[in-house]
Design an enzyme around this catalytic site. Sequence first.
Site, PDB file in Angstrom:
ATOM      1  N   LYS A 117       0.837  -1.190   0.000  1.00 22.62           N
ATOM      2  CA  LYS A 117       0.000   0.000   0.000  1.00 22.62           C
ATOM      3  C   LYS A 117       0.885   1.256   0.000  1.00 22.62           C
ATOM      4  CE  LYS A 117      -3.657  -0.723   2.327  1.00 22.62           C
ATOM      5  NZ  LYS A 117      -3.889  -1.293   3.647  1.00 22.62           N
TER       6      LYS A 117
ATOM      7  N   ARG B 258      -3.336   2.567   8.572  1.00 25.41           N
ATOM      8  CA  ARG B 258      -3.560   1.292   7.885  1.00 25.41           C
ATOM      9  C   ARG B 258      -2.318   0.424   7.882  1.00 25.41           C
ATOM     10  NH1 ARG B 258      -7.872   1.836   3.928  1.00 25.41           N
ATOM     11  NH2 ARG B 258      -8.717   3.910   4.106  1.00 25.41           N
TER      12      ARG B 258
ATOM     13  N   GLY C 145      -7.633  -8.159   4.630  1.00 26.41           N
ATOM     14  CA  GLY C 145      -8.463  -8.234   5.832  1.00 26.41           C
ATOM     15  C   GLY C 145      -7.805  -8.908   7.023  1.00 26.41           C
TER      16      GLY C 145
ATOM     17  N   MET D  67      -5.078  -7.906   8.766  1.00 25.95           N
ATOM     18  CA  MET D  67      -4.542  -7.010   9.809  1.00 25.95           C
ATOM     19  C   MET D  67      -5.498  -5.829  10.005  1.00 25.95           C
ATOM     20  SD  MET D  67      -0.485  -7.144   9.159  1.00 25.95           S
ATOM     21  CE  MET D  67      -0.542  -6.866   7.425  1.00 25.95           C
TER      22      MET D  67
ATOM     23  N   ARG E 285      -3.261  -1.773  -6.699  1.00 25.27           N
ATOM     24  CA  ARG E 285      -2.404  -2.959  -6.614  1.00 25.27           C
ATOM     25  C   ARG E 285      -2.704  -3.834  -7.816  1.00 25.27           C
ATOM     26  NH1 ARG E 285      -5.459  -5.418  -1.322  1.00 25.27           N
ATOM     27  NH2 ARG E 285      -7.537  -5.248  -2.166  1.00 25.27           N
TER      28      ARG E 285
ATOM     29  N   HIS F 276      -3.031 -44.709  -3.143  1.00 23.13           N
ATOM     30  CA  HIS F 276      -3.570 -45.309  -4.361  1.00 23.13           C
ATOM     31  C   HIS F 276      -4.628 -44.416  -5.003  1.00 23.13           C
ATOM     32  CE1 HIS F 276      -6.531 -47.949  -6.417  1.00 23.13           C
ATOM     33  NE2 HIS F 276      -5.438 -48.441  -6.950  1.00 23.13           N
TER      34      HIS F 276
ATOM     35  N   ARG G  71       3.156 -47.051 -15.413  1.00 26.38           N
ATOM     36  CA  ARG G  71       3.157 -47.975 -14.272  1.00 26.38           C
ATOM     37  C   ARG G  71       2.468 -49.242 -14.763  1.00 26.38           C
ATOM     38  NH1 ARG G  71       2.022 -43.013 -11.134  1.00 26.38           N
ATOM     39  NH2 ARG G  71       3.362 -42.942  -9.292  1.00 26.38           N
TER      40      ARG G  71
ATOM     41  N   ARG H 109       7.937 -48.807 -16.870  1.00 31.72           N
ATOM     42  CA  ARG H 109       8.507 -49.394 -15.659  1.00 31.72           C
ATOM     43  C   ARG H 109       8.011 -50.821 -15.503  1.00 31.72           C
ATOM     44  NH1 ARG H 109       6.897 -46.951 -10.001  1.00 31.72           N
ATOM     45  NH2 ARG H 109       5.003 -48.143 -10.369  1.00 31.72           N
TER      46      ARG H 109
ATOM     47  N   GLU I  68      14.797 -44.416  -6.202  1.00 30.59           N
ATOM     48  CA  GLU I  68      13.763 -44.141  -5.200  1.00 30.59           C
ATOM     49  C   GLU I  68      14.120 -44.717  -3.835  1.00 30.59           C
ATOM     50  OE1 GLU I  68      10.031 -45.660  -6.731  1.00 30.59           O
ATOM     51  OE2 GLU I  68      11.018 -47.332  -7.694  1.00 30.59           O
TER      52      GLU I  68
ATOM     53  N   SER J 131      15.422 -42.173 -13.368  1.00 33.67           N
ATOM     54  CA  SER J 131      14.205 -41.405 -13.122  1.00 33.67           C
ATOM     55  C   SER J 131      13.962 -41.425 -11.616  1.00 33.67           C
ATOM     56  CB  SER J 131      13.031 -42.022 -13.870  1.00 33.67           C
ATOM     57  OG  SER J 131      11.869 -41.301 -13.576  1.00 33.67           O
TER      58      SER J 131
ATOM     59  N   GLY K 111      12.102 -41.477  -8.436  1.00 28.35           N
ATOM     60  CA  GLY K 111      10.756 -41.798  -7.934  1.00 28.35           C
ATOM     61  C   GLY K 111      10.624 -41.148  -6.571  1.00 28.35           C
ATOM     62  N   THR K 112      10.222 -39.902  -6.599  1.00 25.89           N
ATOM     63  CA  THR K 112      10.283 -39.125  -5.354  1.00 25.89           C
ATOM     64  C   THR K 112       9.160 -39.465  -4.372  1.00 25.89           C
ATOM     65  OG1 THR K 112       9.289 -37.372  -6.651  1.00 25.89           O
ATOM     66  CG2 THR K 112      11.630 -37.164  -6.136  1.00 25.89           C
ATOM     67  N   ASN K 113       8.175 -40.255  -4.802  1.00 29.90           N
ATOM     68  CA  ASN K 113       7.168 -40.695  -3.817  1.00 29.90           C
ATOM     69  C   ASN K 113       7.847 -41.633  -2.830  1.00 29.90           C
ATOM     70  OD1 ASN K 113       5.344 -39.354  -5.422  1.00 29.90           O
ATOM     71  ND2 ASN K 113       4.701 -41.196  -6.506  1.00 29.90           N
ATOM     72  N   ASP K 114       8.509 -42.655  -3.383  1.00 34.98           N
ATOM     73  CA  ASP K 114       9.190 -43.593  -2.487  1.00 34.98           C
ATOM     74  C   ASP K 114      10.423 -42.967  -1.860  1.00 34.98           C
ATOM     75  OD1 ASP K 114       7.879 -46.131  -2.186  1.00 34.98           O
ATOM     76  OD2 ASP K 114       8.025 -46.310  -4.358  1.00 34.98           O
TER      77      ASP K 114
ATOM     78  N   CYS L 177       9.655 -38.807 -11.818  1.00 30.68           N
ATOM     79  CA  CYS L 177       8.311 -39.277 -12.162  1.00 30.68           C
ATOM     80  C   CYS L 177       7.436 -39.433 -10.923  1.00 30.68           C
ATOM     81  CB  CYS L 177       8.368 -40.562 -12.969  1.00 30.68           C
ATOM     82  SG  CYS L 177       9.167 -41.906 -12.094  1.00 30.68           S
TER      83      CYS L 177
ATOM     84  N   TYR M  27      14.149 -33.880 -17.823  1.00 30.97           N
ATOM     85  CA  TYR M  27      12.707 -33.695 -17.926  1.00 30.97           C
ATOM     86  C   TYR M  27      12.043 -33.948 -16.582  1.00 30.97           C
ATOM     87  CZ  TYR M  27      12.401 -38.790 -17.826  1.00 30.97           C
ATOM     88  OH  TYR M  27      12.498 -40.091 -17.431  1.00 30.97           O
TER      89      TYR M  27
HETATM   90  C1  PEP Z   1       7.660 -43.016  -6.970  1.00 39.44           C
HETATM   91  O1  PEP Z   1       7.917 -43.754  -6.011  1.00 39.44           O
HETATM   92  O2  PEP Z   1       7.903 -41.813  -6.982  1.00 39.44           O
HETATM   93  C2  PEP Z   1       7.023 -43.582  -8.163  1.00 39.44           C
HETATM   94  C3  PEP Z   1       6.839 -42.842  -9.241  1.00 39.44           C
HETATM   95  O3  PEP Z   1       6.589 -44.847  -8.081  1.00 39.44           O
HETATM   96  P1  PEP Z   1       5.223 -45.284  -7.362  1.00 39.44           P
HETATM   97  O4  PEP Z   1       4.486 -44.062  -6.971  1.00 39.44           O
HETATM   98  O5  PEP Z   1       4.498 -46.095  -8.360  1.00 39.44           O
HETATM   99  O6  PEP Z   1       5.737 -46.074  -6.213  1.00 39.44           O
HETATM  100 MG    MG Z   2       7.895 -45.888  -6.353  1.00 43.08          MG
END
Ligand code: PEP
Ligand code: MG
Length: 916
Positions: free
Chosen positions: A46, A116, A125, A127, A360, A476, A582, A638, A773, A792, A794-797, A859, A879
């Site tokens: 502001k 203000r 809103g 503060m 703004r 899942h 998958r 995979r 992973e 690749s 596998g950042t979930n695991d 992935c 990628y």
């Molecule tokens: C992961 O683990 O990031 C992955 C892509 O494999 P999934 O989710 O199938 O275990």
């Molecule tokens: Mg995995």
Amino acid sequence: MAVTKMRKTPKGKLRAVSTRTPKYVYSFANGKADGRSAMRPLLGGKGCELAEMTNLGVPVPPGFTITTEAWAAYNGAGKKHPPGFWKQIESGLARLEAAAGSRLGDPDRPLLVSVRSGARVSMPGMMDTVLNLGLNDETVGGLARRTRNERFAWDCYRRFLTIFGDVVLGIDRHGFDALLDRVKEKAGAKTDADVPADALKELVADSKRLVQERTGRPFPQDPTEQLWLAINAVFDSWWAKKAVDYRRIHRLADDWGTAVTVMAMVFGNLGTTSGTGVCFSRDPATGEKRFFGEFLVNAQGEDVVAGVRTPEHLDDLKRRMPKAYRQLVAIKDKLERHYRDMQDIEFTVQDGRLYILQTRSGKRTGAAAVRIAVEMVEEKLIDRPTALCRVEPASLSQLLVKTVDPNARYSAIAQGLSATAAAAVGRVVFNPEKAVETALRGERVILVRAETSPEDVAGMHVAEGILTSRGGLTSHAAVVARGWGKCCVVGAGDVVVDEENGLFRAGKSVVREGQVITLNGATGQVVVGPLPLVDPKLSEEFKQLLDWARDVATTKVRANADTPEDARKAREFEADGIGLVRTEHMFFKDERIPIVREMIMAEDVEARKKAVDRLLPFQREDFIGIFKAMTPHPVTIRLLDPPLHEFLPKYKDVIEEYTRLDALRINPARHQELGGIKARLEALLEANPMLGHRGCRLGITFPEIYEMQVRAIMEAACTVARQGVAVEPEIMIPLTGTTAEMKLTGEMTRRVAEAVTAEMGVRVPYMVGTMIEVPRAALIADQIARHAEFFSFGTNDLTQMTFGYSRDDIGKFLPFYLDKKLLPADPFAVLDREGVGELIRIGIERGRKTHRDLKVGICGEHGGEPSSVEFCHQVGMTYVSCSPYMVPIAWLAAAQAEITEPRRRPEPARGGKRHA
Ligand code: PEP
Ligand code: MG
């Protein structure tokens, strides 16, 4: 401003030194301002824009802004003003008074000011603000005389008492509202505006009494004291609970602090030649270039916000005050050209004279953001990189799916995590069969489950939306639904599913099967009843922006896709290939699950081979479809990685049926079959399936499964290659943790692949690589790269194993952790740069020591999350890969990352060696 302080010399002697006090106060008055736009962190949004507008010659009431540095000094000193602070305020006030031609506390020409808040990022809103400051028992008379409007003056005074009592003195405003109601009733007034001056005087006296009662002190009559207290209160409002919560949700830093702007009041409530309003230089909902806004005649800003009266269209202003309207049009054009962005402008007309109180960059929907960005490039207001950076990547998700109508009003009964931005309305069903049955009758359904498993997929597929009470963003349900772009709310802990009785509870609410609910994917809220939804529309501007993003991005974007339909969708969104098929998801179809189950339950190699051979044609056909849909782009497939438990019948169900048949002594054949299943389930039972017999461990112990899959991939590739379709399969080993695992599975893959190409007499280029992973794999990436041609992540695991947080159970403690700031964000949604990110850096660096040009991707679900994409760009990934519906988001995030941090050279699109 010089201040003398005593400092120790190096020899320990005390010496008087002159230090400069920081400049805490920046004035804007008489067409000149000390500040400017670029000082946003110091002056807040502001304050810096009021200064900028003043310098531009826009009519802004005079004032001054107290810096965030002053806030930091005050805050750091235990709520004490730093030395020299008040002196600077006094000189700022003197300039203000000179410009306004009135003085704070002057009984004849009283100056009234607003005080203000203003952070560097707008926190609407959150503060506090104090209006009409400077009024007391004397100045109210001066105001009445100057405006020749006694009623107006006393109305300002009673408003001031309320707001000051509430914000500064901490008296709940309901007390003041109750007094107003009483006075209204006594005076027979329908609205606040009907209360006569005498009644307002009575109300002021009552309000002052309330202050005395609640604080034990009279209402402060000294305007300087009022100002002092109000500045402190606005400083302190940075720590109000709602402000702290807002910062947590929007991930804003706590130490930024707020600036405070003190500005001469202008009055929109002086009669029919006055008014107040808000306008936008373009439509914030659609982005259309049209002047858009609302206006209330004879009103103060808070009346617009409070919604007591319904504002009029700007045409009302045009009709009533054409001169002010024309001036406003010219100013909004000037401001938009100056800032080169859509502006959200607050204005007040006092006795026909226009004042701008704030400008703004206007908040806008995703669709509006895209349209405005593209059209501003066409209008030559901004260049393409600026346009690309103007659109928040995550906001694109609203454009790709159905969402709840932003005008809908509702309250939620439960809150979960939103796996996708899509919203859905439908009748509640509790099991997948019922979902299919109901959907076949043409009804829309929402499948509500404690959690889902592959057996539920048919029901999930026909459902409009999925709600689970357990599971996180990589559970899942979330992964599958995201792949379809389907509405899915997971981990709604308050939802207790009672399938037996056909209902679920959420707090005090009970929702029965057949009842209609709405899931708001954007927020994760569960709402009873239908809410209006709005359809997505892919505009020409959207396609244009996507094209520009693809031109700029050096980190490419692929899709996670498991079927030919997914692959086609991915191409529609310009995916550069598939980063993850998958293969276990290909088994989710009804006719395939029993064969997979047979394969898992097989007691010997022969039985398993039989099941595996039956799966081969299904797989081959699917791969043919995917290759054709994706040609000429690469497809990473995979090999099987099912958490086995997801495919098996539920042990509880088997036991129940087995025990029932046992007791009734009926159906001996089924009884015997169940006995076998029970025994096998017991043998397969794992204490920790996520860390159990899965990934390459399965492929190594049951080689016939992976051999069949490699055969199916290569047979499909050779078949389409023969038809002249360009194809590039990349075969990927999951969950590799040791060099030996990679060596063994890599050799097997190449052996089978070579055999198939020899049999079929076609040469197809293919690669063999691995998922990274397991943390150990990242650490020994140099060794693994000797046997892998691409990585690749596998950042979930990798997240699961780095933190030791179960992907499926994080919902139990995550809200608490976020609330207590033990985690900055859900690490399954936003990549943790510090830990998981470090492993990624190490993995890439070591992998590329072995293979300079190693192709590297991601992935996990993070591949579609903008800040994670930025990180992937920074660490040099080739990628990112994400669900088809996230592909445009990832392209935009990758383009933005390239614009802010250009790569010296594009990352290689190819891996090291290649089998051909
Ligand atoms: C992961 O683990 O990031 C992955 C892509 O494999 P999934 O989710 O199938 O275990
Ligand atoms: Mg995995």
